[in-house]
Design an enzyme around this catalytic site. Structure first.
Site, PDB file in Angstrom:
ATOM      1  N   TRP A  49      -4.215  -4.527  11.113  1.00  8.81           N
ATOM      2  CA  TRP A  49      -2.838  -4.037  11.012  1.00  8.81           C
ATOM      3  C   TRP A  49      -2.331  -3.547  12.348  1.00  8.81           C
ATOM      4  CZ3 TRP A  49      -0.997  -6.320   7.148  1.00  8.81           C
ATOM      5  CH2 TRP A  49      -1.753  -6.512   5.995  1.00  8.81           C
TER       6      TRP A  49
ATOM      7  N   ASP B   2       0.985   4.567  11.739  1.00 10.17           N
ATOM      8  CA  ASP B   2       0.967   3.814  10.486  1.00 10.17           C
ATOM      9  C   ASP B   2      -0.056   4.503   9.578  1.00 10.17           C
ATOM     10  OD1 ASP B   2       0.580   2.075   8.397  1.00 10.17           O
ATOM     11  OD2 ASP B   2       0.030   0.341   9.616  1.00 10.17           O
TER      12      ASP B   2
ATOM     13  N   LYS C 130      -0.241   2.285  -1.921  1.00  9.04           N
ATOM     14  CA  LYS C 130      -1.607   2.817  -1.971  1.00  9.04           C
ATOM     15  C   LYS C 130      -1.572   4.216  -2.602  1.00  9.04           C
ATOM     16  CE  LYS C 130      -2.343  -0.144   1.840  1.00  9.04           C
ATOM     17  NZ  LYS C 130      -2.724  -1.359   1.186  1.00  9.04           N
TER      18      LYS C 130
HETATM   19  C1  PLP Z   1      -2.757   0.182   7.391  1.00  8.08           C
HETATM   20  C2  PLP Z   1      -1.814  -0.870   6.894  1.00  8.08           C
HETATM   21  N1  PLP Z   1      -0.700  -1.140   7.590  1.00  8.08           N
HETATM   22  C3  PLP Z   1       0.178  -2.073   7.187  1.00  8.08           C
HETATM   23  C4  PLP Z   1      -0.031  -2.801   6.042  1.00  8.08           C
HETATM   24  C5  PLP Z   1       0.973  -3.840   5.632  1.00  8.08           C
HETATM   25  O1  PLP Z   1       1.705  -3.362   4.574  1.00  8.08           O
HETATM   26  P1  PLP Z   1       2.797  -4.230   3.808  1.00  8.08           P
HETATM   27  O2  PLP Z   1       2.063  -5.238   3.001  1.00  8.08           O
HETATM   28  O3  PLP Z   1       3.523  -3.185   3.000  1.00  8.08           O
HETATM   29  O4  PLP Z   1       3.684  -4.863   4.816  1.00  8.08           O
HETATM   30  C6  PLP Z   1      -1.177  -2.552   5.264  1.00  8.08           C
HETATM   31  C7  PLP Z   1      -1.421  -3.307   4.027  1.00  8.08           C
HETATM   32  O5  PLP Z   1      -2.421  -3.174   3.371  1.00  8.08           O
HETATM   33  C8  PLP Z   1      -2.079  -1.562   5.709  1.00  8.08           C
HETATM   34  O6  PLP Z   1      -3.189  -1.297   5.011  1.00  8.08           O
END
Ligand code: PLP
Length: 354
Positions: A100, A167, A191
């Site tokens: 991510w 994030d 989550k």
């Molecule tokens: C730490 C983290 N950041 C970003 C995301 C991406 O999220 P989204 O699917 O809402 O775009 C995730 C998805 O699991 C994640 O775990």
């Protein structure tokens, strides 16, 4: 039978939230209308949005400190782009701790220079880099507090005098932090907060409005702030359900109370991983996540037996992400200690069999 849901997200939410959300689908506040058929401009829904935003700030201890909470759409993935659009003028720093962070970094490169201040890619992200240097002149530093796929979590955050962006998609509201050390926090709801479809952004207003580029309205945090997170039709169901989950957390005693439970769950599972010779952990011990525990079988021939056992025990969502393999037990706020106990019992049974 209700399963023990260890899914990485979307994931388990409190049973009472499922119940209240389903009631509102049928009849919202006794209005004779479903939550998803009323206008988002109706008094009842405006109140929901306000309550959700206020609860988020209250639980994080950020009320009255110059922060605004927004419930946006596009997932945390859109924030990878929006953060840079709104904050990156010349260069930004990113700590690369997994898939991510890498994606966030890639999007930011569309807007300016990006310096990778540290990376744990050399060991497939099984640790958090430490002792890295943060160069001068950055517009902001971006971190990922919990690495959902690899099962690592930042325990310490660097002290910086530039905006700190984080994030927190997979560990927001799970542990006590000095949230005021961050200037912008974002997290996909799916989550610890609610269903997929909305993203919480908590931003300190005074860091905005400093870039010279023009920002399209939908991607401009200032526009969303000026419209109280109602610039366009919000994800009403996701916001409502998030509000219910935040209410549940507040009634439970807030982040301090859930942190204690989360610690117990993580200790129970990690001690089994460490003591049971059939299993080995993936992440370095000091960087282990209390939300996502990643582990493998020491003998891959036992896979079919283990998979059959945990499925029989009513466990769901234990397979690891393809980039790590093995197993991942996600222990978000709403997963009970009892569910972790069921998994640990299955693991002990494997030891007897193995
Ligand atoms: C730490 C983290 N950041 C970003 C995301 C991406 O999220 P989204 O699917 O809402 O775009 C995730 C998805 O699991 C994640 O775990």
């Amino acid at each position: 039978m209700k399963k023990h849901n260890f899914s990485a997200g979307p994931c388990v939410l409190p049973q009472e939230v499922f119940l209240k959300a389903s009631e509102a689908i049928m009849d919202f506040n006794g209005s004779g209308l479903s939550l998803i058929e009323v206008s988002h401009r109706s008094k009842d829904f405006v109140e929901v949005m306000e309550k959700a935003r206020n609860l988020a700030l209250e639980l994080l201890g950020l009320e009255g400190k110059g922060y605004k909470a927004l419930f946006l759409q596009g997932g945390a993935s859109l924030e990878f782009l929006m953060v840079a659009y709104n904050l990156l003028e010349t260069k930004a720093g990113y700590l690369n701790t997994g898939t991510w962070s890498s994606k966030a970094l890639k999007e930011a490169r569309l807007f300016g220079e990006v310096i990778e201040v540290g990376s744990s890619k050399d060991e497939n992200f099984n640790y958090i880099p430490k002792g890295y240097t943060i160069p001068d002149g950055l517009d902001y530093l971006h971190l990922t507090s919990n690495n959902t796929i690899f099962g690592t979590q930042l325990k310490k955050f660097p002290k910086v005098d530039i905006p700190l962006v984080c994030d927190m998609s997979s560990d927001i509201f799970s542990r006590q932090l000095h949230f005021s050390q961050f200037d912008l926090i974002y997290a996909g709801a799916q989550k610890n907060m609610g269903p997929a479809g909305t993203t919480l952004v908590v931003v300190k207003e005074d860091i905005l409005g400093k870039v010279s580029r023009e920002i399209p309205s939908m991607l401009d945090y200032k526009v969303h702030i000026s419209k109280d997170s109602m610039f366009n039709t919000p994800a009403v169901f996701a916001v409502y359900t998030s509000m219910l989950t935040l209410e549940w957390l507040k009634n439970l005693g807030g982040i301090a109370a859930i942190e204690e439970i989360n610690e117990k769950k993580a200790q129970l599972l990690y001690s089994e991983i460490d003591l049971n010779p059939v299993f080995e952990g993936f992440a370095k011990k000091e960087d282990r996540s209390n939300m996502n525990a990643t582990f493998n079988l020491t003998d891959s021939k036992l896979k079919d037996t283990f998979d059959a056992l945990w499925k029989e025990a009513g466990i769901n969502g234990l397979n690891g992400h393809r980039s790590v393999g093995g197993y991942r037990a996600s222990m978000y706020n709403a997963l009970s200690l009892e569910s972790v106990g069921v998994l640990v019992d299955v693991m002990s049974e494997m030891e007897r069999k193995g």
